[in-house]
Design a protein around this motif. Structure first.
Motif, PDB file in Angstrom:
ATOM      1  N   VAL A  51      88.793 -76.405  22.560  1.00 49.09           N
ATOM      2  CA  VAL A  51      89.679 -76.405  21.402  1.00 49.09           C
ATOM      3  C   VAL A  51      89.506 -75.052  20.721  1.00 49.09           C
ATOM      4  CG1 VAL A  51      90.209 -77.491  19.191  1.00 49.09           C
ATOM      5  CG2 VAL A  51      89.334 -78.881  21.089  1.00 49.09           C
ATOM      6  N   LEU A  52      90.529 -74.229  20.768  1.00 50.29           N
ATOM      7  CA  LEU A  52      90.455 -72.920  20.106  1.00 50.29           C
ATOM      8  C   LEU A  52      90.837 -73.098  18.635  1.00 50.29           C
ATOM      9  CD1 LEU A  52      92.024 -70.391  22.638  1.00 50.29           C
ATOM     10  CD2 LEU A  52      89.661 -70.464  21.838  1.00 50.29           C
ATOM     11  N   ASP A  53      89.947 -72.648  17.771  1.00 53.92           N
ATOM     12  CA  ASP A  53      90.127 -72.847  16.324  1.00 53.92           C
ATOM     13  C   ASP A  53      90.023 -71.481  15.641  1.00 53.92           C
ATOM     14  OD1 ASP A  53      89.541 -73.246  13.633  1.00 53.92           O
ATOM     15  OD2 ASP A  53      87.692 -74.357  13.994  1.00 53.92           O
ATOM     16  N   GLY A  54      91.174 -70.972  15.187  1.00 51.07           N
ATOM     17  CA  GLY A  54      91.141 -69.664  14.506  1.00 51.07           C
ATOM     18  C   GLY A  54      91.406 -68.495  15.428  1.00 51.07           C
ATOM     19  N   PHE A  55      91.786 -68.751  16.632  1.00 52.81           N
ATOM     20  CA  PHE A  55      92.170 -67.717  17.597  1.00 52.81           C
ATOM     21  C   PHE A  55      93.255 -68.295  18.487  1.00 52.81           C
ATOM     22  CE2 PHE A  55      92.250 -65.468  21.550  1.00 52.81           C
ATOM     23  CZ  PHE A  55      92.020 -64.147  21.211  1.00 52.81           C
ATOM     24  N   PRO A  56      94.345 -67.585  18.762  1.00 49.16           N
ATOM     25  CA  PRO A  56      94.682 -66.249  18.287  1.00 49.16           C
ATOM     26  C   PRO A  56      95.228 -66.259  16.859  1.00 49.16           C
ATOM     27  CG  PRO A  56      96.430 -67.079  19.698  1.00 49.16           C
ATOM     28  CD  PRO A  56      95.344 -68.121  19.707  1.00 49.16           C
ATOM     29  N   ARG A  57      95.162 -65.091  16.222  1.00 47.04           N
ATOM     30  CA  ARG A  57      95.617 -64.976  14.837  1.00 47.04           C
ATOM     31  C   ARG A  57      96.696 -63.926  14.668  1.00 47.04           C
ATOM     32  NH1 ARG A  57      90.840 -67.343  12.141  1.00 47.04           N
ATOM     33  NH2 ARG A  57      91.038 -67.268   9.901  1.00 47.04           N
ATOM     34  N   ASN A  58      97.080 -63.261  15.739  1.00 47.21           N
ATOM     35  CA  ASN A  58      98.213 -62.321  15.685  1.00 47.21           C
ATOM     36  C   ASN A  58      98.779 -62.183  17.106  1.00 47.21           C
ATOM     37  OD1 ASN A  58      96.578 -60.543  17.105  1.00 47.21           O
ATOM     38  ND2 ASN A  58      95.985 -59.365  15.292  1.00 47.21           N
ATOM     39  N   GLN A  59      99.873 -61.421  17.197  1.00 47.31           N
ATOM     40  CA  GLN A  59     100.571 -61.314  18.486  1.00 47.31           C
ATOM     41  C   GLN A  59      99.705 -60.668  19.554  1.00 47.31           C
ATOM     42  OE1 GLN A  59     103.697 -62.404  19.125  1.00 47.31           O
ATOM     43  NE2 GLN A  59     104.811 -62.452  17.187  1.00 47.31           N
ATOM     44  N   ALA A  60      98.941 -59.640  19.169  1.00 45.05           N
ATOM     45  CA  ALA A  60      98.119 -58.940  20.168  1.00 45.05           C
ATOM     46  C   ALA A  60      97.074 -59.891  20.749  1.00 45.05           C
ATOM     47  CB  ALA A  60      97.445 -57.723  19.529  1.00 45.05           C
ATOM     48  N   GLN A  61      96.491 -60.727  19.891  1.00 39.97           N
ATOM     49  CA  GLN A  61      95.489 -61.685  20.380  1.00 39.97           C
ATOM     50  C   GLN A  61      96.140 -62.744  21.271  1.00 39.97           C
ATOM     51  OE1 GLN A  61      93.174 -63.246  17.096  1.00 39.97           O
ATOM     52  NE2 GLN A  61      92.772 -61.207  16.258  1.00 39.97           N
ATOM     53  N   ARG A  80      98.767 -62.351  23.126  1.00 38.76           N
ATOM     54  CA  ARG A  80      99.060 -61.723  24.427  1.00 38.76           C
ATOM     55  C   ARG A  80      97.793 -61.589  25.263  1.00 38.76           C
ATOM     56  NH1 ARG A  80     102.604 -58.424  21.434  1.00 38.76           N
ATOM     57  NH2 ARG A  80     100.983 -56.841  21.241  1.00 38.76           N
ATOM     58  N   ALA A  81      96.699 -61.168  24.606  1.00 43.81           N
ATOM     59  CA  ALA A  81      95.432 -61.001  25.339  1.00 43.81           C
ATOM     60  C   ALA A  81      94.971 -62.345  25.903  1.00 43.81           C
ATOM     61  CB  ALA A  81      94.363 -60.414  24.421  1.00 43.81           C
ATOM     62  N   LEU A  82      95.129 -63.410  25.115  1.00 41.52           N
ATOM     63  CA  LEU A  82      94.724 -64.739  25.578  1.00 41.52           C
ATOM     64  C   LEU A  82      95.569 -65.155  26.784  1.00 41.52           C
ATOM     65  CD1 LEU A  82      93.075 -67.375  25.186  1.00 41.52           C
ATOM     66  CD2 LEU A  82      94.889 -68.158  23.642  1.00 41.52           C
ATOM     67  N   ALA A  83      96.888 -64.944  26.683  1.00 41.91           N
ATOM     68  CA  ALA A  83      97.774 -65.328  27.790  1.00 41.91           C
ATOM     69  C   ALA A  83      97.392 -64.583  29.063  1.00 41.91           C
ATOM     70  CB  ALA A  83      99.224 -65.039  27.401  1.00 41.91           C
ATOM     71  N   THR A  84      97.061 -63.309  28.929  1.00 44.05           N
ATOM     72  CA  THR A  84      96.682 -62.511  30.101  1.00 44.05           C
ATOM     73  C   THR A  84      95.393 -63.043  30.726  1.00 44.05           C
ATOM     74  OG1 THR A  84      97.710 -60.594  29.075  1.00 44.05           O
ATOM     75  CG2 THR A  84      96.190 -60.155  30.893  1.00 44.05           C
ATOM     76  N   MET A  85      94.407 -63.342  29.850  1.00 42.53           N
ATOM     77  CA  MET A  85      93.125 -63.874  30.346  1.00 42.53           C
ATOM     78  C   MET A  85      93.332 -65.189  31.093  1.00 42.53           C
ATOM     79  SD  MET A  85      90.292 -63.794  27.326  1.00 42.53           S
ATOM     80  CE  MET A  85      90.850 -62.793  25.980  1.00 42.53           C
ATOM     81  N   LEU A  86      94.142 -66.076  30.510  1.00 43.64           N
ATOM     82  CA  LEU A  86      94.319 -67.398  31.101  1.00 43.64           C
ATOM     83  C   LEU A  86      95.175 -67.340  32.364  1.00 43.64           C
ATOM     84  CD1 LEU A  86      94.657 -69.640  27.921  1.00 43.64           C
ATOM     85  CD2 LEU A  86      92.626 -69.016  29.219  1.00 43.64           C
ATOM     86  N   ALA A  87      96.143 -66.424  32.376  1.00 42.64           N
ATOM     87  CA  ALA A  87      96.974 -66.272  33.579  1.00 42.64           C
ATOM     88  C   ALA A  87      96.105 -65.794  34.744  1.00 42.64           C
ATOM     89  CB  ALA A  87      98.110 -65.292  33.321  1.00 42.64           C
ATOM     90  N   ALA A  88      95.146 -64.932  34.448  1.00 45.61           N
ATOM     91  CA  ALA A  88      94.296 -64.363  35.509  1.00 45.61           C
ATOM     92  C   ALA A  88      93.465 -65.440  36.197  1.00 45.61           C
ATOM     93  CB  ALA A  88      93.386 -63.279  34.927  1.00 45.61           C
ATOM     94  N   ILE A  89      93.146 -66.508  35.471  1.00 47.37           N
ATOM     95  CA  ILE A  89      92.343 -67.575  36.090  1.00 47.37           C
ATOM     96  C   ILE A  89      93.195 -68.828  36.375  1.00 47.37           C
ATOM     97  CG2 ILE A  89      90.057 -66.855  35.270  1.00 47.37           C
ATOM     98  CD1 ILE A  89      90.383 -68.756  32.902  1.00 47.37           C
ATOM     99  N   GLY A  90      94.505 -68.690  36.190  1.00 43.82           N
ATOM    100  CA  GLY A  90      95.414 -69.797  36.519  1.00 43.82           C
ATOM    101  C   GLY A  90      95.193 -71.035  35.661  1.00 43.82           C
ATOM    102  N   GLN A  91      94.788 -70.820  34.389  1.00 47.81           N
ATOM    103  CA  GLN A  91      94.530 -71.972  33.507  1.00 47.81           C
ATOM    104  C   GLN A  91      95.276 -71.810  32.183  1.00 47.81           C
ATOM    105  OE1 GLN A  91      90.290 -72.451  33.040  1.00 47.81           O
ATOM    106  NE2 GLN A  91      90.098 -73.384  35.042  1.00 47.81           N
ATOM    107  N   PRO A  92      96.593 -72.047  32.187  1.00 51.17           N
ATOM    108  CA  PRO A  92      97.365 -71.845  30.962  1.00 51.17           C
ATOM    109  C   PRO A  92      97.022 -72.875  29.884  1.00 51.17           C
ATOM    110  CG  PRO A  92      98.706 -72.904  32.640  1.00 51.17           C
ATOM    111  CD  PRO A  92      97.395 -72.559  33.300  1.00 51.17           C
ATOM    112  N   LEU A  93      97.430 -72.577  28.662  1.00 52.82           N
ATOM    113  CA  LEU A  93      97.235 -73.522  27.557  1.00 52.82           C
ATOM    114  C   LEU A  93      98.065 -74.777  27.804  1.00 52.82           C
ATOM    115  CD1 LEU A  93      97.535 -71.146  24.457  1.00 52.82           C
ATOM    116  CD2 LEU A  93      95.447 -72.273  25.307  1.00 52.82           C
ATOM    117  N   ASP A  94      97.551 -75.918  27.330  1.00 51.64           N
ATOM    118  CA  ASP A  94      98.303 -77.170  27.424  1.00 51.64           C
ATOM    119  C   ASP A  94      99.183 -77.369  26.193  1.00 51.64           C
ATOM    120  OD1 ASP A  94      97.135 -78.020  29.865  1.00 51.64           O
ATOM    121  OD2 ASP A  94      95.318 -78.531  28.756  1.00 51.64           O
ATOM    122  N   ALA A  95      98.677 -76.951  25.034  1.00 49.89           N
ATOM    123  CA  ALA A  95      99.444 -77.164  23.801  1.00 49.89           C
ATOM    124  C   ALA A  95      98.879 -76.308  22.669  1.00 49.89           C
ATOM    125  CB  ALA A  95      99.398 -78.634  23.390  1.00 49.89           C
ATOM    126  N   VAL A  96      99.748 -76.051  21.691  1.00 55.87           N
ATOM    127  CA  VAL A  96      99.354 -75.380  20.447  1.00 55.87           C
ATOM    128  C   VAL A  96      99.774 -76.321  19.325  1.00 55.87           C
ATOM    129  CG1 VAL A  96      99.769 -73.389  18.946  1.00 55.87           C
ATOM    130  CG2 VAL A  96      99.655 -73.076  21.434  1.00 55.87           C
TER     131      VAL A  96
END
Ligand code: AMP
Length: 217
Positions: A82-92, A94-110
């Protein structure tokens, strides 16, 4: 379950994240908690983050993204979090999406926590936490009215108030939320990930609403 809790300071993300941890056994990953711990331990990272935290500004993206990258790589985060307090802006985001795409584990929900400003002010002024186990209380809530010591851990120490939960810093944190974090609502809505809950009212009721919008575990 890989989810993000999105909402203004004081909207109850931390309290509800603790409940999801207890229920699903996934870790709560709170950049605020990780940064406060670094400050308390006096690490180099904590030293770099402290001024921004004290004034209610965001800590530099490179610092928080680095913290998240390291934390998501740890063993207990492999089956969800459970991510709490991250991401807090567009750059974060994008960085999260890139990290998760690299390991093939996208977010389930926000999940967006909707709370009006009067309630946010009440929650933040009453917020206390246990320095030992981290449980969050509110001294204005009927069930914990005027509570002074932790009732969740054996040590039962005096509860503390966060230094940035003062009126001036809270005003800055809310402005930062409006300017930098609120745009993430549309960002995640466009991706079909956004679920919105009314986060006002009783803690138990909010938990029920949260569980109702989560994808099946
Ligand atoms: P929180 O506990 O989430 O309210 O965070 C407390 C403070 O830590 C914030 O006011 C920021 O200074 C800093 N912080 C927490 N998370 C982030 C983040 N994702 N990006 C930048 N700064 C953060």
């Amino acid at each position: 379950m890989r989810i993000v809790l999105l909402g203004a300071p004081g909207s109850g993300k931390g309290t509800q994240a603790q409940r999801l941890v207890a229920r699903f056994g996934v870790p709560q990953i709170s950049t605020g908690d990780l940064l406060r711990s670094a400050v308390a331990r006096g690490t180099e990272l904590g030293r770099r983050a402290k001024a921004a935290m004290d004034s209610g500004q965001l800590v530099a993206d490179e610092i928080v993204i680095g913290i998240i990258r390291e934390r998501l790589g740890q063993g207990d985060a492999q089956d969800g979090y459970v991510l709490d307090g991250f991401p807090r802006n567009q750059a974060q985001a994008r960085a999260l999406a890139t990290m998760l795409a690299a390991i093939g584990q996208p977010l389930d929900a926000v999940v967006l926590f909707e709370v009006d400003y009067a309630e946010i002010a009440r929650r933040i002024s009453g917020r206390r936490s246990c320095p030992n186990c981290g449980t969050i209380y509110n001294v204005h809530d009927a069930s914990t009215l005027g509570i002074t010591h932790c009732t969740s851990c054996d040590a039962g120490p005096l509860l503390t108030q966060r230094p940035d939960d003062n009126e001036q810093t809270v005003a800055r944190r809310l402005a930062v939320y409006d300017e930098q974090t609120r745009p993430l609502i549309e960002h995640y809505r466009a991706q079909g990930l956004l679920r919105t809950i009314d986060a006002q009212g009783d803690v138990e009721e909010v938990t029920d609403r949260l569980l109702a919008v989560l994808p099946p575990a």
